[in-house]
Design a protein around this motif. Structure first.
Motif, PDB file in Angstrom:
ATOM      1  N   ALA A   1     -48.405 -10.284  21.303  1.00  0.00           N
ATOM      2  CA  ALA A   1     -48.702 -10.429  22.735  1.00  0.00           C
ATOM      3  C   ALA A   1     -49.901  -9.568  23.092  1.00  0.00           C
ATOM      4  N   VAL A   2     -50.669 -10.031  24.072  1.00  0.00           N
ATOM      5  CA  VAL A   2     -51.777  -9.214  24.579  1.00  0.00           C
ATOM      6  C   VAL A   2     -51.207  -7.898  25.105  1.00  0.00           C
ATOM      7  N   GLY A   3     -51.812  -6.789  24.724  1.00  0.00           N
ATOM      8  CA  GLY A   3     -51.316  -5.463  25.095  1.00  0.00           C
ATOM      9  C   GLY A   3     -50.577  -4.766  23.979  1.00  0.00           C
ATOM     10  N   ASP A   4     -50.150  -5.531  22.940  1.00  0.00           N
ATOM     11  CA  ASP A   4     -49.524  -4.896  21.774  1.00  0.00           C
ATOM     12  C   ASP A   4     -50.523  -3.929  21.133  1.00  0.00           C
ATOM     13  N   SER A   5     -50.005  -2.825  20.625  1.00  0.00           N
ATOM     14  CA  SER A   5     -50.888  -1.859  19.960  1.00  0.00           C
ATOM     15  C   SER A   5     -50.133  -1.154  18.858  1.00  0.00           C
TER      16      SER A   5
ATOM     17  N   THR B   1     -57.020   9.412  13.719  1.00  0.00           N
ATOM     18  CA  THR B   1     -55.991   8.644  14.425  1.00  0.00           C
ATOM     19  C   THR B   1     -56.621   7.331  14.864  1.00  0.00           C
ATOM     20  N   ALA B   2     -56.119   6.234  14.308  1.00  0.00           N
ATOM     21  CA  ALA B   2     -56.680   4.916  14.583  1.00  0.00           C
ATOM     22  C   ALA B   2     -55.724   4.135  15.481  1.00  0.00           C
ATOM     23  N   THR B   3     -56.285   3.507  16.506  1.00  0.00           N
ATOM     24  CA  THR B   3     -55.506   2.691  17.435  1.00  0.00           C
ATOM     25  C   THR B   3     -56.092   1.290  17.478  1.00  0.00           C
ATOM     26  N   VAL B   4     -55.234   0.285  17.345  1.00  0.00           N
ATOM     27  CA  VAL B   4     -55.650  -1.113  17.454  1.00  0.00           C
ATOM     28  C   VAL B   4     -54.811  -1.767  18.537  1.00  0.00           C
ATOM     29  N   SER B   5     -55.469  -2.454  19.462  1.00  0.00           N
ATOM     30  CA  SER B   5     -54.775  -3.116  20.574  1.00  0.00           C
ATOM     31  C   SER B   5     -55.186  -4.582  20.631  1.00  0.00           C
ATOM     32  N   VAL B   6     -54.213  -5.447  20.922  1.00  0.00           N
ATOM     33  CA  VAL B   6     -54.479  -6.871  21.089  1.00  0.00           C
ATOM     34  C   VAL B   6     -55.035  -7.092  22.491  1.00  0.00           C
ATOM     35  N   ILE B   7     -56.254  -7.628  22.566  1.00  0.00           N
ATOM     36  CA  ILE B   7     -56.872  -7.833  23.882  1.00  0.00           C
ATOM     37  C   ILE B   7     -57.053  -9.309  24.229  1.00  0.00           C
ATOM     38  N   GLU B   8     -56.855 -10.213  23.250  1.00  0.00           N
ATOM     39  CA  GLU B   8     -57.037 -11.642  23.532  1.00  0.00           C
ATOM     40  C   GLU B   8     -56.311 -12.467  22.485  1.00  0.00           C
ATOM     41  N   LYS B   9     -55.700 -13.605  22.940  1.00  0.00           N
ATOM     42  CA  LYS B   9     -55.112 -14.596  22.040  1.00  0.00           C
ATOM     43  C   LYS B   9     -55.717 -15.956  22.357  1.00  0.00           C
ATOM     44  N   ARG B  10     -56.086 -16.704  21.312  1.00  0.00           N
ATOM     45  CA  ARG B  10     -56.637 -18.050  21.480  1.00  0.00           C
ATOM     46  C   ARG B  10     -55.709 -19.028  20.763  1.00  0.00           C
TER      47      ARG B  10
ATOM     48  N   MET C   1     -41.601   2.485  -9.816  1.00  0.00           N
ATOM     49  CA  MET C   1     -40.857   1.872  -8.713  1.00  0.00           C
ATOM     50  C   MET C   1     -41.742   0.828  -8.059  1.00  0.00           C
ATOM     51  N   ASN C   2     -41.199  -0.359  -7.758  1.00  0.00           N
ATOM     52  CA  ASN C   2     -41.975  -1.406  -7.142  1.00  0.00           C
ATOM     53  C   ASN C   2     -42.326  -1.066  -5.702  1.00  0.00           C
ATOM     54  N   SER C   3     -43.529  -1.458  -5.273  1.00  0.00           N
ATOM     55  CA  SER C   3     -43.937  -1.231  -3.898  1.00  0.00           C
ATOM     56  C   SER C   3     -43.159  -2.163  -2.989  1.00  0.00           C
ATOM     57  N   PRO C   4     -42.807  -1.754  -1.765  1.00  0.00           N
ATOM     58  CA  PRO C   4     -42.093  -2.632  -0.839  1.00  0.00           C
ATOM     59  C   PRO C   4     -42.979  -3.795  -0.429  1.00  0.00           C
ATOM     60  N   LEU C   5     -42.345  -4.926  -0.150  1.00  0.00           N
ATOM     61  CA  LEU C   5     -43.094  -6.083   0.330  1.00  0.00           C
ATOM     62  C   LEU C   5     -43.481  -5.888   1.787  1.00  0.00           C
ATOM     63  N   LEU C   6     -44.652  -6.376   2.141  1.00  0.00           N
ATOM     64  CA  LEU C   6     -45.097  -6.342   3.518  1.00  0.00           C
ATOM     65  C   LEU C   6     -44.855  -7.710   4.140  1.00  0.00           C
ATOM     66  N   THR C   7     -44.528  -7.722   5.435  1.00  0.00           N
ATOM     67  CA  THR C   7     -44.244  -8.953   6.163  1.00  0.00           C
ATOM     68  C   THR C   7     -45.125  -9.011   7.400  1.00  0.00           C
ATOM     69  N   ASN C   8     -45.745 -10.149   7.636  1.00  0.00           N
ATOM     70  CA  ASN C   8     -46.634 -10.286   8.798  1.00  0.00           C
ATOM     71  C   ASN C   8     -45.848 -10.496  10.087  1.00  0.00           C
ATOM     72  N   ARG C   9     -46.527 -10.291  11.193  1.00  0.00           N
ATOM     73  CA  ARG C   9     -46.016 -10.742  12.495  1.00  0.00           C
ATOM     74  C   ARG C   9     -46.702 -12.066  12.795  1.00  0.00           C
ATOM     75  N   THR C  10     -45.929 -13.035  13.201  1.00  0.00           N
ATOM     76  CA  THR C  10     -46.485 -14.361  13.447  1.00  0.00           C
ATOM     77  C   THR C  10     -47.268 -14.380  14.743  1.00  0.00           C
ATOM     78  N   PHE C  11     -48.029 -15.435  14.924  1.00  0.00           N
ATOM     79  CA  PHE C  11     -48.857 -15.569  16.119  1.00  0.00           C
ATOM     80  C   PHE C  11     -48.001 -15.508  17.381  1.00  0.00           C
TER      81      PHE C  11
END
Length: 457
Positions: free
Chosen positions: A15-19, A89-98, A1-11
């Motif tokens: 948003a800052v605070g996303d996790s 349990t891994a957590t990633v949070s957006v803290i800055e956008k340039r 069975m083919n693996s599902p395609l992954l799709t990115n989130r654009t810039f």
């Protein structure tokens, strides 16, 4: 069975605070067929994948999919090791956008199942304004290498040394090996041996072994049977906290212990437990019973199981996983071991075995290998993560333990459980490390049960 395609989130979608949070159990000695945990269509999950494998000192995580996310850097601090069997349990949070360079800075944190932080740090990535798709990548799995093995007995010995030595009756120490063993556990500051047996033979053995008897207490007994009875009497009177086998046969010592009027019996069946340090396994593994009960009944297996569970409780494992072994993992009316295993599982669910997760029948492979259990479709709180292997009978247990010793390079500290004091069963082939570990286990068991005001059952 083919693996599902992954799709990115654009810039613009970030948003800052996303996790994002992902939980992953690190596998032991296997390579995953694919990382199903990271199927979310989100580059942040991809960062988490790298964080987990970085924390586990695995491969560097590979490169991000072409054109989706570009890593500029990742600064990580490793606080605690990650072992096979751990749930991270891994957590990633957006803290800055340039905005000028489409740069996103992410805070990365990984916690283990005990709530301890194993990793923290920052990741700096470049994202895209447009959406792209790519095939689901397979991430490398952690492999537990024997070369990275750390001695599991070190902590036990260190804990045991924190309190004053306890008295141990060494029964019939009439060989150089047993005299040297008594001297070793005394010199390590673990136990204070009382030598029980014929004094002339004890002194001759000490001379042959090059051990000075200065400072040893000797309690005279005419022969090995008398020494066993006298040692049991010392334990009943509270003059010693532990018994240790010398150069007599195990049956002689255990015969005195289980005699109807010995005073050391409890309502529990006496059983033996090998506490094994296996280089290829990430934690201590108890094999029981491989030395005393030849063909235990269902009721006796219940006691054997509870004895081992209580031992691990005293060592800090408050809910050990018990795999009741058989040749297969399904119930078969022609195989009594599978029937007993199923019954013990139900007994645990009904409170007849307490303080543990019990499941069976389980074959050896799916008791200790998550990959084997997954391949066979076994859903179990025990499979692949066993702390205790409850064997069908003495022959199976003895062969299993010795295979682990001689083929897998394991060390095995042995204790007799179910009596009012712990009993160390030594072997002439035991290494110094094993003798010290057995003494440390016995001391911790005696001291902690005494502190709880309980008999050592």
């Amino acid at each position: 069975m083919n693996s599902p395609l992954l799709t990115n989130r654009t810039f613009d979608e970030i948003a800052v605070g996303d996790s994002a949070i992902v939980e992953r159990t690190v596998e032991s000695d296997v390579t995953s067929e694919g990382d199903r945990a990271f199927s979310a269509r989100d580059f942040v999950r991809e960062v988490i994948a790298r964080a987990i494998w970085s924390a586990a000192s695995a491969a560097d995580g590979g490169r991000p999919p072409a054109g989706a996310t570009i890593y500029l850097g990742q600064e990580l601090k490793f606080h605690k090791p990650v072992a096979p069997g751990d749930t991270i349990t891994a957590t990633v949070s957006v803290i800055e956008k340039r905005t000028d360079k489409q740069i996103v800075v992410l805070d990365t944190r990984c916690m283990n199942q005990r709530g301890e932080e194993v990793l923290s740090g920052l990741a700096t990535v470049i994202t895209r304004f447009e959406r792209v798709e790519w095939p689901h990548a397979v991430l490398p799995s952690l492999i537990a290498a024997a070369a990275q093995h750390q001695d599991q007995f070190d902590t036990i010995v260190a804990d045991a040394k924190r309190s004053p030595p306890l008295k141990v009756a060494v029964i019939h120490p009439c060989s150089p090996e047993t005299i040297r063993a008594a001297a070793e556990i005394r010199d390590e500051g673990l136990l204070d041996p009382v030598l029980v047996g014929p004094e002339a033979k004890i002194r001759a053995a000490a001379a042959e072994g090059g051990v000075a008897l200065d400072g040893f207490e000797i309690v005279c007994a005419e022969h090995s049977h008398a020494a066993a009875e006298l040692g049991v009497g010392l334990a009943v009177a509270g003059k010693v906290a532990i018994l240790m086998k010398g150069s007599l046969h195990s049956d002689e010592l255990m015969g005195a212990v289980v005699a109807l009027n010995s005073g050391l019996r409890t309502e529990r069946r006496i059983s033996h437990a090998y506490v094994m340090d296996v280089p290829a396994y990430p934690k201590l593994l108890v094999v029981t019973d491989a030395a005393i009960n030849i063909a235990p009944t269902l009721e006796q297996k219940r006691d054997i199981c509870q004895n081992a569970v209580d031992l691990l409780h005293l060592l800090g494992n408050l809910e050990p996983r018990v795999a009741v072994l058989a040749a297969v993992e399904t119930v078969n009316g022609k195989m009594p071991a599978t029937l007993d295993a199923a019954a013990l599982t139900v007994m645990a669910a009904r409170g007849q075995i307490t303080g543990a997760r019990v499941d069976g029948p389980l074959a050896f492979d799916n008791a200790i290998s998550l990959d084997a259990a997954r391949t066979k479709g076994i859903v179990s709180p025990v499979a692949g993560q066993a702390d205790i292997l409850l064997v069908p009978d003495l022959e199976a247990g003895n062969m299993l333990a010795k295979q682990l010793l001689y083929f897998a390079g394991a060390d095995a500290a042995g204790l007799v459980l179910g009596a009012r004091v712990p009993i160390i069963l030594t072997s002439r082939s035991d290494s110094l490390k094993v003798r010290i570990a057995s003494a440390a286990l016995a001391k911790l068991m005696a001291a902690r049960r005494s502190a709880q005001g309980l008999p050592c059952q």
